[in-house]
Design a protein around this motif. Structure first.
Motif, PDB file in Angstrom:
ATOM      1  N   ASN A   1      35.522  65.691  40.001  1.00  0.00           N
ATOM      2  CA  ASN A   1      36.182  66.661  39.131  1.00  0.00           C
ATOM      3  C   ASN A   1      37.343  67.375  39.807  1.00  0.00           C
ATOM      4  N   ALA A   2      37.732  66.963  41.025  1.00  0.00           N
ATOM      5  CA  ALA A   2      38.892  67.574  41.661  1.00  0.00           C
ATOM      6  C   ALA A   2      40.188  67.149  40.999  1.00  0.00           C
ATOM      7  N   LEU A   3      40.149  66.019  40.257  1.00  0.00           N
ATOM      8  CA  LEU A   3      41.328  65.520  39.556  1.00  0.00           C
ATOM      9  C   LEU A   3      41.009  65.366  38.084  1.00  0.00           C
ATOM     10  N   GLY A   4      42.012  65.674  37.246  1.00  0.00           N
ATOM     11  CA  GLY A   4      41.905  65.476  35.810  1.00  0.00           C
ATOM     12  C   GLY A   4      43.067  64.641  35.311  1.00  0.00           C
ATOM     13  N   GLN A   5      42.929  64.079  34.114  1.00  0.00           N
ATOM     14  CA  GLN A   5      43.955  63.216  33.521  1.00  0.00           C
ATOM     15  C   GLN A   5      44.363  62.101  34.496  1.00  0.00           C
ATOM     16  N   VAL A   6      43.364  61.446  35.052  1.00  0.00           N
ATOM     17  CA  VAL A   6      43.609  60.445  36.093  1.00  0.00           C
ATOM     18  C   VAL A   6      44.101  59.137  35.476  1.00  0.00           C
ATOM     19  N   ARG A   7      45.006  58.496  36.175  1.00  0.00           N
ATOM     20  CA  ARG A   7      45.436  57.148  35.817  1.00  0.00           C
ATOM     21  C   ARG A   7      45.709  56.361  37.091  1.00  0.00           C
ATOM     22  N   LEU A   8      45.572  55.040  37.010  1.00  0.00           N
ATOM     23  CA  LEU A   8      45.842  54.144  38.132  1.00  0.00           C
ATOM     24  C   LEU A   8      47.203  53.486  37.918  1.00  0.00           C
ATOM     25  N   ARG A   9      47.992  53.463  38.968  1.00  0.00           N
ATOM     26  CA  ARG A   9      49.328  52.878  38.867  1.00  0.00           C
ATOM     27  C   ARG A   9      49.568  51.963  40.060  1.00  0.00           C
ATOM     28  N   GLU A  10      50.111  50.796  39.741  1.00  0.00           N
ATOM     29  CA  GLU A  10      50.444  49.838  40.804  1.00  0.00           C
ATOM     30  C   GLU A  10      51.929  49.939  41.127  1.00  0.00           C
ATOM     31  N   GLN A  11      52.209  50.044  42.411  1.00  0.00           N
ATOM     32  CA  GLN A  11      53.595  50.092  42.876  1.00  0.00           C
ATOM     33  C   GLN A  11      53.947  48.723  43.457  1.00  0.00           C
ATOM     34  N   PRO A  12      54.917  48.017  42.861  1.00  0.00           N
ATOM     35  CA  PRO A  12      55.249  46.678  43.366  1.00  0.00           C
ATOM     36  C   PRO A  12      55.730  46.722  44.818  1.00  0.00           C
ATOM     37  N   ALA A  13      55.674  45.576  45.479  1.00  0.00           N
ATOM     38  CA  ALA A  13      56.135  45.486  46.869  1.00  0.00           C
ATOM     39  C   ALA A  13      57.638  45.719  46.931  1.00  0.00           C
ATOM     40  N   ALA A  14      58.099  46.172  48.082  1.00  0.00           N
ATOM     41  CA  ALA A  14      59.516  46.510  48.231  1.00  0.00           C
ATOM     42  C   ALA A  14      60.412  45.291  48.083  1.00  0.00           C
ATOM     43  N   SER A  15      59.940  44.123  48.479  1.00  0.00           N
ATOM     44  CA  SER A  15      60.764  42.906  48.413  1.00  0.00           C
ATOM     45  C   SER A  15      60.915  42.390  46.999  1.00  0.00           C
ATOM     46  N   GLY A  16      60.027  42.773  46.094  1.00  0.00           N
ATOM     47  CA  GLY A  16      60.091  42.303  44.711  1.00  0.00           C
ATOM     48  C   GLY A  16      59.621  40.884  44.528  1.00  0.00           C
ATOM     49  N   SER A  17      58.920  40.306  45.507  1.00  0.00           N
ATOM     50  CA  SER A  17      58.488  38.902  45.420  1.00  0.00           C
ATOM     51  C   SER A  17      57.096  38.753  44.825  1.00  0.00           C
ATOM     52  N   ALA A  18      56.443  39.869  44.465  1.00  0.00           N
ATOM     53  CA  ALA A  18      55.087  39.787  43.920  1.00  0.00           C
ATOM     54  C   ALA A  18      55.137  39.168  42.531  1.00  0.00           C
ATOM     55  N   ARG A  19      54.145  38.319  42.245  1.00  0.00           N
ATOM     56  CA  ARG A  19      54.039  37.675  40.936  1.00  0.00           C
ATOM     57  C   ARG A  19      52.579  37.714  40.501  1.00  0.00           C
ATOM     58  N   TYR A  20      52.409  37.798  39.185  1.00  0.00           N
ATOM     59  CA  TYR A  20      51.059  37.824  38.611  1.00  0.00           C
ATOM     60  C   TYR A  20      51.000  36.770  37.517  1.00  0.00           C
ATOM     61  N   ARG A  21      49.992  35.869  37.641  1.00  0.00           N
ATOM     62  CA  ARG A  21      49.824  34.789  36.663  1.00  0.00           C
ATOM     63  C   ARG A  21      48.504  34.952  35.938  1.00  0.00           C
ATOM     64  N   VAL A  22      48.586  34.645  34.653  1.00  0.00           N
ATOM     65  CA  VAL A  22      47.375  34.668  33.817  1.00  0.00           C
ATOM     66  C   VAL A  22      46.995  33.204  33.594  1.00  0.00           C
ATOM     67  N   MET A  23      45.756  32.855  33.969  1.00  0.00           N
ATOM     68  CA  MET A  23      45.348  31.446  33.923  1.00  0.00           C
ATOM     69  C   MET A  23      43.931  31.325  33.381  1.00  0.00           C
ATOM     70  N   LEU A  24      43.688  30.160  32.762  1.00  0.00           N
ATOM     71  CA  LEU A  24      42.328  29.787  32.385  1.00  0.00           C
ATOM     72  C   LEU A  24      41.749  28.908  33.494  1.00  0.00           C
ATOM     73  N   PRO A  25      40.467  28.941  33.730  1.00  0.00           N
ATOM     74  CA  PRO A  25      39.868  28.114  34.793  1.00  0.00           C
ATOM     75  C   PRO A  25      40.206  26.614  34.611  1.00  0.00           C
ATOM     76  N   ALA A  26      40.279  25.914  35.738  1.00  0.00           N
ATOM     77  CA  ALA A  26      40.628  24.474  35.678  1.00  0.00           C
ATOM     78  C   ALA A  26      39.541  23.689  34.963  1.00  0.00           C
ATOM     79  N   ALA A  27      39.979  22.734  34.116  1.00  0.00           N
ATOM     80  CA  ALA A  27      39.038  21.894  33.377  1.00  0.00           C
ATOM     81  C   ALA A  27      38.608  20.714  34.253  1.00  0.00           C
ATOM     82  N   ALA A  28      37.574  20.023  33.822  1.00  0.00           N
ATOM     83  CA  ALA A  28      37.052  18.890  34.605  1.00  0.00           C
ATOM     84  C   ALA A  28      37.985  17.692  34.528  1.00  0.00           C
ATOM     85  N   SER A  29      38.772  17.581  33.439  1.00  0.00           N
ATOM     86  CA  SER A  29      39.668  16.421  33.299  1.00  0.00           C
ATOM     87  C   SER A  29      40.897  16.846  32.508  1.00  0.00           C
ATOM     88  N   ARG A  30      41.855  15.890  32.464  1.00  0.00           N
ATOM     89  CA  ARG A  30      43.089  16.169  31.732  1.00  0.00           C
ATOM     90  C   ARG A  30      42.803  16.293  30.243  1.00  0.00           C
TER      91      ARG A  30
END
Length: 282
Positions: A154-183
């Motif tokens: 309770n020391a903090l109120g109205q809390v939120r989490l924020r991500e700060q990108p890396a300084a180089s700007g090379s960070a990438r985030y991919r959304v993927m489905l798990p690999a299937a057993a075959s094509r």
């Protein structure tokens, strides 16, 4: 017989009393006391003016005899006329003079009202302390930031989490489905994705992620998380894969009343504490 005798006795008694009353002598009035020589007799004179004149005559009457009896050496003193006695005023004059005296008499001044004590100035209300907001971090990932939020409590109120990108700007985030057993199985998953109304997809054909279905690549985590929510609503279970330089996570919130930034930092286990504008939390 007895009644008649009583009546006769009463008649005789009444007759005797009547004879005594008629034959009795008149009472003798006492002789007046002898009047001293040289003193005028007092007479009752009705009326205010006559009474004043009678008083003056009575006061002047014994003057001559008294002067005769005085010694020769005091003749000069006796010859000095005595001051005239004050003549009492008539009742009508006294009544007429009373209202004048009442009018001329000064009215009693009202008692002075004590000056009221000066009012004490009202105590000004205590100034309300403006809210203070801080950012705690950095944390390696979202899970570490979430754990720090629980420690801060309770020391903090109205809390939120924020991500700060890396300084180089090379960070990438991919959304993927798990690999299937075959094509073929991966292609069947793609048909289901199209039928659900989703777009921006492709099948990875080689590498460790072969036969996995990629659903988009993003530069910030927020965009990637929104994509994950849309895919989950369509009935799929995607995962988030970060590549390049990883970003940093910060815990932002408003300090509770009476709390200090150092206390919140110590409870959360954060390495740093930064001041933050509270408008950014809205």
């Amino acid at each position: 017989m007895l009644t008649r005798a009583l009546i006769v006795v009463l008649a005789i008694l009444n007759l005797g009393v009547a004879c005594w009353w008629l034959l009795r002598d008149e009472p003798q009035k006492p002789a007046p006391a002898p009047q001293p020589a040289g003193v005028a007799a007092l007479r009752w004179v009705p009326g205010g003016g006559d009474a004043a004149a009678a008083a003056e005559a009575t006061a002047a009457a014994p003057t001559a005899p008294l002067m005769e009896r005085e010694p020769a050496g005091k003749a000069a003193v006796a010859a000095t006329p005595a001051p005239a006695p004050a003549v009492p005023a008539k009742p009508e004059a006294m009544l007429a003079a009373a209202p004048v005296a009442a009018v001329t008499q000064p009215a009693a001044l009202p008692a002075s009202t004590p000056a009221s004590a000066p009012e004490k100035p009202a105590t000004p209300p205590a100034a309300v302390e403006p809210p203070r907001c801080i950012a705690l971090g950095p944390f390696a990932d979202r899970a570490a930031a979430t754990a720090a939020q629980g420690k801060a409590g309770n020391a903090l109120g109205q809390v939120r989490l924020r991500e700060q990108p890396a300084a180089s700007g090379s960070a990438r985030y991919r959304v993927m489905l798990p690999a299937a057993a075959s094509r073929e199985e991966a292609q069947a998953t793609v048909k289901r994705i199209v039928a659900a109304g989703l777009s921006d997809y492709y099948i990875i054909s080689q590498g460790e992620e072969a036969n996995a279905v990629a659903l988009g690549q993003y530069r910030n985590r927020e965009g990637a998380e929104r994509r994950i929510a849309a895919v989950q609503a369509a009935g799929f279970q995607p995962r988030l894969v970060a590549s390049g330089d990883a970003g940093q996570w910060w815990l932002e919130g408003q300090l509770a009343a009476g709390s200090q930034p150092a206390q919140a930092q110590q409870r959360s286990g954060a390495a740093q504490s930064r001041s933050l504008e509270c408008a950014r939390l809205r």
